[in-house]
Design an enzyme around this catalytic site. Structure first.
Site, PDB file in Angstrom:
ATOM      1  N   ASP A 191       0.859  -1.184   0.000  1.00  0.00           N
ATOM      2  CA  ASP A 191       0.000   0.000   0.000  1.00  0.00           C
ATOM      3  C   ASP A 191       0.889   1.226   0.000  1.00  0.00           C
ATOM      4  O   ASP A 191       2.024   1.162   0.478  1.00  0.00           O
ATOM      5  CB  ASP A 191      -0.918  -0.005   1.248  1.00  0.00           C
ATOM      6  CG  ASP A 191      -2.197   0.783   1.022  1.00  0.00           C
ATOM      7  OD1 ASP A 191      -2.097   1.986   0.756  1.00  0.00           O
ATOM      8  OD2 ASP A 191      -3.291   0.196   1.101  1.00  0.00           O
ATOM      9  N   LYS A 246      -1.216   2.729   7.327  1.00  0.00           N
ATOM     10  CA  LYS A 246      -1.911   1.433   7.220  1.00  0.00           C
ATOM     11  C   LYS A 246      -0.906   0.286   7.275  1.00  0.00           C
ATOM     12  O   LYS A 246      -1.129  -0.719   7.959  1.00  0.00           O
ATOM     13  CB  LYS A 246      -2.653   1.362   5.879  1.00  0.00           C
ATOM     14  CG  LYS A 246      -4.133   1.554   5.990  1.00  0.00           C
ATOM     15  CD  LYS A 246      -4.776   1.242   4.658  1.00  0.00           C
ATOM     16  CE  LYS A 246      -6.061   2.030   4.511  1.00  0.00           C
ATOM     17  NZ  LYS A 246      -6.468   2.203   3.129  1.00  0.00           N
ATOM     18  N   THR A 304     -13.603  -3.429  -8.189  1.00  0.00           N
ATOM     19  CA  THR A 304     -14.771  -3.286  -9.067  1.00  0.00           C
ATOM     20  C   THR A 304     -14.497  -2.141 -10.044  1.00  0.00           C
ATOM     21  O   THR A 304     -14.277  -1.010  -9.610  1.00  0.00           O
ATOM     22  CB  THR A 304     -16.017  -2.975  -8.224  1.00  0.00           C
ATOM     23  OG1 THR A 304     -16.144  -4.016  -7.257  1.00  0.00           O
ATOM     24  CG2 THR A 304     -17.272  -2.910  -9.069  1.00  0.00           C
ATOM     25  N   PHE A 359     -16.659 -10.880  -4.302  1.00  0.00           N
ATOM     26  CA  PHE A 359     -18.066 -10.676  -3.964  1.00  0.00           C
ATOM     27  C   PHE A 359     -18.242 -10.611  -2.461  1.00  0.00           C
ATOM     28  O   PHE A 359     -19.294 -10.931  -1.931  1.00  0.00           O
ATOM     29  CB  PHE A 359     -18.927 -11.798  -4.550  1.00  0.00           C
ATOM     30  CG  PHE A 359     -18.775 -11.935  -6.044  1.00  0.00           C
ATOM     31  CD1 PHE A 359     -19.446 -11.059  -6.890  1.00  0.00           C
ATOM     32  CD2 PHE A 359     -17.942 -12.888  -6.598  1.00  0.00           C
ATOM     33  CE1 PHE A 359     -19.289 -11.153  -8.267  1.00  0.00           C
ATOM     34  CE2 PHE A 359     -17.780 -13.002  -7.972  1.00  0.00           C
ATOM     35  CZ  PHE A 359     -18.450 -12.127  -8.809  1.00  0.00           C
ATOM     36  N   GLY A 412     -36.434  -0.988   4.810  1.00  0.00           N
ATOM     37  CA  GLY A 412     -35.993  -0.062   5.853  1.00  0.00           C
ATOM     38  C   GLY A 412     -35.252   1.109   5.245  1.00  0.00           C
ATOM     39  O   GLY A 412     -35.623   1.596   4.175  1.00  0.00           O
ATOM     40  N   CYS A 420     -19.904   0.135  -1.617  1.00  0.00           N
ATOM     41  CA  CYS A 420     -20.082  -0.591  -2.880  1.00  0.00           C
ATOM     42  C   CYS A 420     -21.368  -0.267  -3.621  1.00  0.00           C
ATOM     43  O   CYS A 420     -21.344   0.338  -4.681  1.00  0.00           O
ATOM     44  CB  CYS A 420     -20.000  -2.095  -2.626  1.00  0.00           C
ATOM     45  SG  CYS A 420     -18.355  -2.595  -2.139  1.00  0.00           S
ATOM     46  N   LYS A 465     -24.056  -0.842   7.999  1.00  0.00           N
ATOM     47  CA  LYS A 465     -24.746  -2.094   8.333  1.00  0.00           C
ATOM     48  C   LYS A 465     -24.088  -2.665   9.589  1.00  0.00           C
ATOM     49  O   LYS A 465     -22.989  -2.231   9.961  1.00  0.00           O
ATOM     50  CB  LYS A 465     -24.691  -3.081   7.171  1.00  0.00           C
ATOM     51  CG  LYS A 465     -23.311  -3.625   6.864  1.00  0.00           C
ATOM     52  CD  LYS A 465     -23.439  -4.700   5.809  1.00  0.00           C
ATOM     53  CE  LYS A 465     -22.178  -5.489   5.641  1.00  0.00           C
ATOM     54  NZ  LYS A 465     -22.295  -6.521   4.628  1.00  0.00           N
ATOM     55  N   ARG A 480     -19.006   4.762   5.152  1.00  0.00           N
ATOM     56  CA  ARG A 480     -19.090   5.328   3.812  1.00  0.00           C
ATOM     57  C   ARG A 480     -20.553   5.273   3.328  1.00  0.00           C
ATOM     58  O   ARG A 480     -21.180   4.235   3.367  1.00  0.00           O
ATOM     59  CB  ARG A 480     -18.182   4.561   2.833  1.00  0.00           C
ATOM     60  CG  ARG A 480     -16.712   4.863   3.028  1.00  0.00           C
ATOM     61  CD  ARG A 480     -15.861   4.027   2.115  1.00  0.00           C
ATOM     62  NE  ARG A 480     -15.947   2.614   2.436  1.00  0.00           N
ATOM     63  CZ  ARG A 480     -15.416   1.648   1.694  1.00  0.00           C
ATOM     64  NH1 ARG A 480     -14.787   1.932   0.577  1.00  0.00           N
ATOM     65  NH2 ARG A 480     -15.534   0.388   2.060  1.00  0.00           N
TER      66      ARG A 480
HETATM   67  C1  UDX Z   1     -22.063  -5.653  -1.165  1.00  0.00           C
HETATM   68  C2  UDX Z   1     -22.337  -6.993  -1.871  1.00  0.00           C
HETATM   69  O1  UDX Z   1     -23.250  -7.773  -1.088  1.00  0.00           O
HETATM   70  C3  UDX Z   1     -21.045  -7.750  -2.064  1.00  0.00           C
HETATM   71  O2  UDX Z   1     -21.283  -8.940  -2.768  1.00  0.00           O
HETATM   72  C4  UDX Z   1     -20.098  -6.867  -2.833  1.00  0.00           C
HETATM   73  O3  UDX Z   1     -18.866  -7.517  -3.007  1.00  0.00           O
HETATM   74  C5  UDX Z   1     -19.888  -5.547  -2.128  1.00  0.00           C
HETATM   75  O4  UDX Z   1     -21.129  -4.911  -1.906  1.00  0.00           O
HETATM   76  P1  UDX Z   1     -21.617  -4.913   1.354  1.00  0.00           P
HETATM   77  O5  UDX Z   1     -21.571  -3.513   0.828  1.00  0.00           O
HETATM   78  O6  UDX Z   1     -20.567  -5.355   2.311  1.00  0.00           O
HETATM   79  O7  UDX Z   1     -21.573  -5.946   0.133  1.00  0.00           O
HETATM   80  O8  UDX Z   1     -23.004  -5.094   2.091  1.00  0.00           O
HETATM   81  P2  UDX Z   1     -24.395  -5.847   1.881  1.00  0.00           P
HETATM   82  O9  UDX Z   1     -24.525  -6.877   2.912  1.00  0.00           O
HETATM   83  O10 UDX Z   1     -24.614  -6.226   0.478  1.00  0.00           O
HETATM   84  O11 UDX Z   1     -25.387  -4.657   2.276  1.00  0.00           O
HETATM   85  C6  UDX Z   1     -25.420  -3.462   1.520  1.00  0.00           C
HETATM   86  C7  UDX Z   1     -26.437  -2.500   2.072  1.00  0.00           C
HETATM   87  O12 UDX Z   1     -27.744  -2.948   1.805  1.00  0.00           O
HETATM   88  C8  UDX Z   1     -26.352  -2.260   3.580  1.00  0.00           C
HETATM   89  O13 UDX Z   1     -26.485  -0.876   3.828  1.00  0.00           O
HETATM   90  C9  UDX Z   1     -27.536  -3.030   4.122  1.00  0.00           C
HETATM   91  O14 UDX Z   1     -28.021  -2.478   5.306  1.00  0.00           O
HETATM   92  C10 UDX Z   1     -28.532  -2.892   2.984  1.00  0.00           C
HETATM   93  N1  UDX Z   1     -29.530  -3.956   2.936  1.00  0.00           N
HETATM   94  C11 UDX Z   1     -29.150  -5.254   2.747  1.00  0.00           C
HETATM   95  C12 UDX Z   1     -30.872  -3.646   3.058  1.00  0.00           C
HETATM   96  O15 UDX Z   1     -31.239  -2.474   3.217  1.00  0.00           O
HETATM   97  N2  UDX Z   1     -31.794  -4.663   3.011  1.00  0.00           N
HETATM   98  C13 UDX Z   1     -31.445  -5.952   2.822  1.00  0.00           C
HETATM   99  O16 UDX Z   1     -32.333  -6.797   2.779  1.00  0.00           O
HETATM  100  C14 UDX Z   1     -30.079  -6.268   2.707  1.00  0.00           C
END
Ligand code: UDX
EC number: 1.1.1.22
Length: 472
Positions: free
Chosen positions: A30, A35, A122, A173, A279, A286, A349, A356
């Site tokens: 990096d 980091k 990505t 993923f 919600g 991402c 989450k 972010r």
């Molecule tokens: C996502 C993809 O799932 C992953 O495959 C990719 O590589 C990167 O982006 P991530 O951003 O870590 O992963 O979170 P993810 O679990 O997908 O949740 C994304 C957002 O959607 C969160 O803010 C979560 O709260 C929201 N979410 C998820 C909902 O609002 N409802 C749902 O049912 C599921």
């Protein structure tokens, strides 16, 4: 195998540690010295369940090291992963690929021998091919064999050995919060190669030998398809979430309950219950930026119309944040000014400290701008949240966060919020105590369930007014 991983953020650090966990010798690289210093000491600079353990174990076993030195990286291995960020470009919807390009620009001139670069970041479709061209221009060329060249002379500058580079795309993923498991045991491995019978396939089979032995599907395709697989997967997930959130809007007016509805449609195997959690919607590093970058790239390619629906997906998602603020205003009798609002959650989450594009933090910021006195509590994301909104209140505990709240808004479904005892919460906010003078008319305290993660009946039975997104 020997390999390097460029980028040590959520993706790169996890990939590096997991590759070492699989038995490979890994060098994480990096440009961020802080980091690298922290990782070298065995400290993960962010929160990711399980990562600390495998980082420590593999550093101790001598399979994992970190550096900022590209020359060291160029000499360490012939297989290099790129896991740097591709954030949203400032002032545009497109992805900013400057960090990916920088890895090529700084690494390729240092290479000798045959190298394979596997991109994990990505990227917009077409990036791998354009990086391949970029790399070609930067490659060391064979030493000049002009007739006057003295083959026997000792050259202390050691003319560089010629190099070749193949660039393949191997999207990840992984979900934050499950990143270790998703990397060690992926549900599929996708590889985009330059041409049939590419060396990349053979190398990838060796890198991922343990997952392949367990029967993980291995899908080899051309590079544009592999690049598109990743953004399409994220666009689909975002669309699924916005679909249920659009239905939420109708439920709110028609007197329906979106959670009961999602359960009912989710039993249809073709639909499935996953990612129908209505919600506050999606955030993070991402989904939001990936759907925007996908639209921007489609526009550049002349396929503008194909993805215009993603604009709506984005808009539905953003409206949920406004709705949450509106619910708080409504429950407070029309104005947020001077009210005490406690927002539970700052991370985008649960099981992550990533803020972010966090819906929770966006709501907290909007409530504050509308005049509320906002207190934010999150089990892991407090430090990151403070950097973005330094003027909000950040107490040390959930108990302290609840004290004196007029409204409690649950914005991230952490376990400790889902399991919060409503009677105890009532005591903590001070509503269970005898009303102070002049407070006799204080309305019942309200909880706004921004993630449909609380049991309405229990909260109402304990004396709370319960409001939720997607409930009429
Ligand atoms: C996502 C993809 O799932 C992953 O495959 C990719 O590589 C990167 O982006 P991530 O951003 O870590 O992963 O979170 P993810 O679990 O997908 O949740 C994304 C957002 O959607 C969160 O803010 C979560 O709260 C929201 N979410 C998820 C909902 O609002 N409802 C749902 O049912 C599921």
């Amino acid at each position: 195998m020997q390999m390097t991983v460029f980028g040590t953020g959520y993706l790169g650090a996890t990939h590096a540690a997991c590759m070492a966990e699989l038995g490979h010798n890994v060098l994480g690289v990096d440009v961020d010295e802080a980091k690298i210093a922290s990782l070298t000491k065995g400290e993960v600079p962010f929160f990711e369940p399980g990562l600390q353990d495998i980082l420590t174990r593999n550093i101790q076993a001598g399979r994992l090291r970190f550096t900022t030195d590209y020359r060291e990286a160029a000499e360490f291995a012939n297989v290099h992963f790129i896991g740097v960020g591709t954030p949203q470009k400032k002032g545009s919807n497109a992805a900013d690929t400057r960090y990916v390009k920088a890895v090529i620009d700084d690494l390729v001139p240092l290479l000798s021998g045959d190298h394979l670069i596997l991109g994990k970041s990505t990227v917009p479709v077409g990036t791998a091919a354009s990086l391949q061209k970029r790399a070609k221009k930067l490659l060391r060329t064979p030493p000049n064999r002009a007739p006057h060249h003295d083959e026997t002379a000792e050259n202390t500058d050691s003319p560089a050995a010629p190099a070749t580079v193949e660039i393949a795309w191997n999207p990840e993923f992984l979900r934050e919060g499950h990143a270790v498991e998703d990397t060690l045991r992926p549900d599929r491995i996708v590889l985009g190669v330059r041409a049939k019978n590419s060396r990349a396939e053979e190398v990838a089979r060796e890198v991922y030998a343990s997952a392949l032995a367990e029967g993980t599907p291995f899908l080899v395709m051309d590079r544009p398809t592999a690049e598109l697989v990743k953004v399409s997967a994220n666009a689909f997930l975002a669309t699924k979430i916005s679909f249920i959130n659009a239905v939420s809007e109708v439920c709110e007016i028609a007197g329906g309950d979106v959670t009961a509805l999602a359960d009912a449609i989710g039993y249809d195997e073709r639909i499935g219950r996953k990612f129908l959690g209505a919600g506050l919607g999606f955030g993070g590093g991402c989904l939001p930026k990936d759907i925007r970058a996908f639209m921007a790239r489609a526009g550049e390619l002349g396929a503008d119309q194909a993805l215009t629906f993603l604009r709506e997906v984005d808009a539905i998602n953003m409206r949920r944040r406004e709705k949450m603020v509106e619910l708080a205003r409504r429950v407070l009798g029309g104005s947020l000014i001077g009210s005490n609002v406690t927002v539970l959650g700052a991370a985008f989450k649960p099981d992550s400290d990533d803020v972010r594009d966090s819906p929770a933090l966006s709501v907290a910021g909007s409530l504050s701008l509308a005049g509320a006195n906002v207190t934010v509590y999150d089990p892991k994301a407090m430090e990151n949240a403070k950097k973005i909104f330094p003027t909000l209140n950040y107490p040390n505990s959930l108990e302290e966060a609840l004290r004196g709240a007029d409204v409690v808004a649950v914005a991230t479904e952490w376990k400790e919020f889902r399991e919060l005892d409503p009677a105890r919460a009532l005591e903590l906010i001070g509503a269970a105590a005898p009303a102070e003078e002049g407070q006799q008319d204080r309305p019942a305290p309200a909880v706004i369930d921004g993630r449909n993660c609380l049991d309405r009946a229990t909260w109402e039975a304990a004396g709370w007014r319960y409001l939720a997104l997607g409930v009429g």
